[in-house]
Enzyme design. Structure first.
Site, short mmCIF file in Angstrom:
data_model
loop_
_atom_site.label_atom_id
_atom_site.label_comp_id
_atom_site.label_asym_id
_atom_site.label_seq_id
_atom_site.Cartn_x
_atom_site.Cartn_y
_atom_site.Cartn_z
N HIS A 73 1.82 4.59 -2.78
CA HIS A 73 1.90 6.16 -2.50
C HIS A 73 3.32 6.50 -3.01
O HIS A 73 3.66 7.46 -3.68
CB HIS A 73 1.86 6.35 -1.13
CG HIS A 73 0.20 6.14 -0.82
ND1 HIS A 73 -0.79 6.78 -1.39
CD2 HIS A 73 -0.18 5.56 0.29
CE1 HIS A 73 -1.90 6.37 -0.68
NE2 HIS A 73 -1.57 5.84 0.20
N HIS A 114 0.75 -1.23 -0.04
CA HIS A 114 -0.13 0.06 -0.02
C HIS A 114 0.61 1.19 -0.05
O HIS A 114 0.63 2.21 -0.83
CB HIS A 114 -0.75 -0.14 1.15
CG HIS A 114 -1.92 0.98 1.25
ND1 HIS A 114 -3.06 1.17 0.78
CD2 HIS A 114 -1.46 2.39 1.79
CE1 HIS A 114 -3.66 2.33 0.94
NE2 HIS A 114 -2.67 3.19 1.73
N GLU A 115 1.69 1.28 0.89
CA GLU A 115 2.68 2.65 1.01
C GLU A 115 3.63 2.55 -0.27
O GLU A 115 4.17 3.60 -0.72
CB GLU A 115 3.46 2.59 2.45
CG GLU A 115 2.63 2.34 3.49
CD GLU A 115 1.49 3.56 3.63
OE1 GLU A 115 1.64 4.65 3.25
OE2 GLU A 115 0.64 3.68 4.37
#
Length: 456
Positions: free
Chosen positions: A26, A22-23
């Site tokens: 980003h 997920h990170e």
């Protein structure tokens, strides 16, 4: 203790994998948009390990493994030198900010597809959707033992897990459900289950059983485990007895005993003075033993006849089905399964808001840890399936339009696109407080359900 340690370990592994992807979503898009990333952290709190790369980003693993974050250069947090203003997140166009924020959930969505591809490549072992025993609604609809569930509500069901999920979903909606089955003679037939007759307030996990369907692989052998004190069978039947017949009607599994007793009660036992002949196999000897069933009253079920016997625990049979594809065929299968899981997850959220599904379906870290451990014990394909569902759930939850979550930031940016300027600091701060309150309430509900599950 071993279950606790195993659950804790697999929770850390699961959260670590999902948060990292997920990170990284980003991070990767932020770097492509020219934003300087100060820190990439897996976990919260004090770093246990960290290093800095040549771009000036600190990579860290922190002490609390229940999340993570990517910290970007942003002049709203502190003063930025003039030479670095073009690398700040807040100076990027609204479309770039949308891309950076949306990249986290998108990464989880892609991870879901990748994990399901791996699951299909390995082959997830399961059981065939073969009906073992029917009663109640299912029997009245014409289902019979040995029927194979080919489709449930228009959805192909190659395994019992898929069939049970489709039955549960339809049961929550209380609609008529069309089944496509293949009977013991190989003839395909259509059956209709009137699920509006299911009782209200039914635990969703018990819907297939409440419909009256017991799968073949869950049938218990007719071997007695315990005899209740002062029951009709006390002093006559013994533990380890195998019941072979009741009133000359052959018994092959324990689930047949109850319906046969009720049939006997309707035909011969209405006065309560009749006897039923129970044939058993005891120490290689065949015995025919007369018993007088007792009429028992239950506030929920009403009156029914009992012998006061319970089955012995049986071992699960070997798997007889598997969802397995080659490397190429597994790709579209993974996309189809992702789409199906997304529809089911969004449908469940809608049902919880409308009251058709219980909010007990909201799970916290304790329940997730228990499921992670259980799926890991079932094998790598089942664990990949669990991780895929968890990754998809993380993507969906993060896209909810709640400030603090990615979806809340996306809502802010969509408003900015419409009005032509960013929301005021005051409006965003108010939204943050509301978002924190909503997240706190959701977490409180999740922990409450976790503790309730442990108590049960």
């Amino acid at each position: 203790m071993s279950e606790f340690i195993g659950s804790l370990w697999w929770l850390v592994v699961s959260i670590g994998v999902l948060v990292t992807f997920h990170e990284f979503g980003h991070y990767w898009v932020a770097r492509r948009c020219g934003v300087h990333v100060l820190r990439f952290s897996v976990g919260f709190g004090k770093p246990l390990w960290s290093r800095q790369d040549r771009h000036g980003t600190e990579w860290a693993v922190a002490a609390i493994p229940l999340g993570g974050y990517v910290k970007m250069l942003d002049e709203r947090e502190y003063e930025i030198p003039a030479g670095q203003l073009d690398q700040t997140f807040n100076r990027k166009s609204v479309w770039q900010r949308i891309a950076i924020v949306a990249a986290g959930p998108v990464a989880n969505l892609l991870l879901c597809v990748l994990l399901l591809w791996g699951m299909f490549l390995l082959g997830r072992p399961d059981y065939r959707p073969v009906v073992g025993h029917v009663q109640g609604i299912a029997a009245q609809a014409g289902l019979r033992a040995d029927d194979v569930l080919l489709q449930v509500g228009g959805r192909d069901t190659a395994t019992w897990s898929e069939a049970a999920l489709a039955l549960t979903t339809a049961g929550m909606d209380r609609d008529e459900l069309r089944l496509r089955v293949r009977d013991a003679e190989g003839v395909e037939r259509e059956r209709v289950l009137p699920l509006s007759r299911l009782p209200q307030g039914l635990d969703e996990r018990r819907i297939p059983a409440a419909i009256g369907i017991t799968p073949r692989h869950l049938l218990l052998p007719p071997v007695l485990g315990t005899i209740e004190p002062d029951a009709p069978a006390a002093g006559v039947l013994q533990a380890s007895d195998r019941i072979t017949a009741i009133d000359a009607r052959r018994i092959t599994h324990f689930e047949q005993i109850g319906p046969l007793l009720q049939q006997w009660g309707r035909e011969e036992g209405a006065t309560g003075s009749g006897e039923v002949m129970v044939e058993v196999l005891r120490n290689d000897q065949r015995l025919a033993l007369p018993l007088r069933p007792r009429l028992h009253n239950d506030p929920q079920r009403g009156d029914y006849w009992i012998l006061g016997i319970r089955p012995a625990a049986g071992e699960m049979p070997a798997y007889d089905a598997s969802q397995r594809f080659g490397a190429i065929a597994a790709v579209p299968a993974a996309f189809r399964e992702t789409a199906r899981l997304a529809r089911d997850s969004l449908g469940m959220i809608g049902r919880m808001f409308s009251g058709r599904a219980s909010v007990e379906n909201v799970s916290g870290p304790i329940t997730i840890a228990r499921y992670a451990n259980a799926s890991a014990q079932l094998g790598p394909a089942w664990f990949l399936s669990f991780l895929a569902l968890l990754s998809l759930s993380l993507a969906i939850i993060n896209l909810l339009p709640i400030p603090v979550l990615d979806g809340g930031h996306l809502l802010y940016y969509l408003i900015e696109l419409v009005k032509g300027s960013p929301l005021s600091e005051r409006a965003m701060a108010a939204g943050q407080y509301l978002g924190l309150a909503a997240i706190a309430g959701l977490m409180g509900l999740a922990f409450y359900n976790d503790l309730l599950g442990l108590l049960r």
